[in-house]
Design an enzyme around this catalytic site. Structure first.
Site, PDB file in Angstrom:
ATOM      1  CG  HIS A 196      45.113  82.411 -16.255  1.00 36.78           C
ATOM      2  ND1 HIS A 196      44.610  81.782 -17.375  1.00 36.78           N
ATOM      3  CD2 HIS A 196      45.926  83.392 -16.711  1.00 36.78           C
ATOM      4  CE1 HIS A 196      45.117  82.343 -18.458  1.00 36.78           C
ATOM      5  NE2 HIS A 196      45.907  83.329 -18.088  1.00 36.78           N
ATOM      6  CG  ASP A 249      41.268  91.480 -28.913  1.00 30.78           C
ATOM      7  OD1 ASP A 249      40.233  91.500 -28.217  1.00 30.78           O
ATOM      8  OD2 ASP A 249      41.946  90.456 -29.103  1.00 30.78           O
ATOM      9  CG  ASP A 275      47.353  87.957 -23.081  1.00 31.60           C
ATOM     10  OD1 ASP A 275      48.503  87.530 -22.848  1.00 31.60           O
ATOM     11  OD2 ASP A 275      46.334  87.258 -22.944  1.00 31.60           O
ATOM     12  CG  LEU A 314      40.048  83.705 -28.069  1.00 32.77           C
ATOM     13  CD1 LEU A 314      39.394  84.918 -27.428  1.00 32.77           C
ATOM     14  CD2 LEU A 314      40.483  84.031 -29.489  1.00 32.77           C
TER      15      LEU A 314
HETATM   16 ZN   LIG Z   1      49.064  86.499 -21.019  1.00 28.40          ZN
END
Ligand SMILES: [Zn+2]
Length: 388
Positions: A196, A249, A275, A314
């Site tokens: 992040h 994914d 995740d 997302l």
């Molecule tokens: Zn996460």
């Protein structure tokens, strides 16, 4: 009465053994692994169970709920997808909510460590603290009001609530105070993952110099690549020793870039994670991730608030780790040997837990995934017992 397991092949962290014969004692510990006869009838392929270092929940529960019901449900759910160990992962929330959640997750970890745990559940072995020490610019779905500047004293409060169980933390290295916090975490045996983050090349290097060892969901919530300013993504791909998570994914990262990631990180530094959020394993609908609502449709999880404004953000995934291993092979052509180790050996290696997790070896519990000849996961054994 010792139990034996035979297979076509056993994939370990360092080797593959053809026609192995594995012997287990009454506690489900592997007491011997011998090569067997080529005319053995079993065509099964065995791997170690997986280790998910980044998962928020599944089967309708989020680990931030912190209750034994939530942690029991999630640990049973992940075990049914080949996971033997995991790090329950927090999301950014208020300080009070985070403290309460950490205390609840720590209770589950302590219960698991003392054997007060069902044999059908994966073991939570530590906590991944994702937020609040992240970048506003790359917050993804993490709520902006609760993002905080990196702060050693606050981290210590979190770690105290978690009774020392925070083992991995995602930090944006460019935020003022981040490098001090990275130092502090490393000194206290907490692994640091860059994530992040809107870090430039130089800021990413500073984070690594301070002790960061991994990157959180590579490509996602990261300053993108630029050939003149490679940014944190360029450094994550280039730095040989840095581990790098990937959400495989097919939604979070395009297959072409999954291939690039594998070429860059190689078989020893890539880490498959899910995740996953609470909707993993559930029908489409509205679920929560931490404290916010997520709408799940077509195998994607979107922040519900943003959808009403026409934005598609997302919000975690509905991926399971067995699927990630399958997808990795499909997208890259890698073998099960490579793919399975990206989900078992490598996360254990990052976390300094290679001696106990992520390998099928003598003296360890028989935590095994059994694949058929077509490479489909058929069943999972924990301590030699099939997961229900
Ligand atoms: Zn996460």
């Amino acid at each position: 009465m010792p139990q034996t397991i035979t297979a076509r092949r056993l994939i370990t962290a360092t080797d593959t053994i053809d026609y192995p014969v594995l012997t287990l004692d009454a506690e489900g510990i592997l007491t011997s692994i011998e090569p067997g006869q080529a005319h053995s009838t079993s065509d099964a392929l065995l791997t170690s169970t997986f280790f998910d270092i980044h998962t928020h929940g599944g089967a309708g529960h989020d680990v931030m709920e912190g209750t034994s019901e939530a942690l029991d449900t999630v640990s049973r759910f992940v075990a049914s997808h080949g996971v033997g160990h995991f790090l329950p992962t927090t999301v950014t929330a208020s300080i009070d909510k985070t403290l309460t959640s950490l205390d609840g997750i720590a209770n589950a970890i302590d219960r698991a460590a003392t054997g007060d745990w069902s044999p059908h559940q994966a073991l939570p072995v530590g906590i991944h603290l994702e937020g609040p020490f992240i970048s506003h610019a790359k917050r993804g779905v993490h709520p902006p009001d609760n993002i905080l500047p990196p702060d050693v004293a606050l981290f210590d409060r979190f770690q105290q609530a978690a009774r020392g169980h925070i083992r991995l933390i995602t930090i944006a290295p460019e935020v003022p105070g981040a490098l001090d916090l990275i130092h502090h975490c490393v000194q206290n045996d907490v692994r640091v993952s860059l994530g992040h983050t809107n870090a430039t090349c130089e800021e990413a290097h500073a984070g690594i110099a301070a002790g960061a060892r991994s990157a959180t969901h590579t490509f996602n919530a990261m300053r993108p690549l630029d050939h003149r300013e490679p940014g944190v993504l360029g450094i994550v791909l280039d730095e040989q020793d840095l581990f790098a998570e990937l959400i495989c994914d097919g939604v979070h990262v395009a297959p072409e870039l999954v291939r690039l990631w594998l070429k860059a990180k190689g078989p020893r530094r890539g880490i498959l994670v899910t995740d996953a959020m609470s909707a993993a394993g559930m029908p489409e609908g509205i679920y929560t991730l931490g404290t916010f609502e997520v709408k799940v449709a077509n195998g994607r999880a979107f922040l519900a608030d943003d959808l009403t404004r026409g934005k598609t953000t997302l919000a975690g995934s509905v991926l399971t780790l067995d699927r990630a291993v399958e997808n990795l092979q499909r997208f890259t052509g890698a073998s099960l040997e490579v793919a399975a180790n990206l989900a078992s050996r490598n996360p254990a290696s990052l976390m300094g837990l290679s001696e106990t997790i992520g390998d099928a070896a003598i003296g360890r519990p028989a935590n095994l995934n059994i694949y058929n000849a077509e490479g489909k996961l058929q069943s999972t054994l924990l301590h030699g017992r099939p997961v229900a």
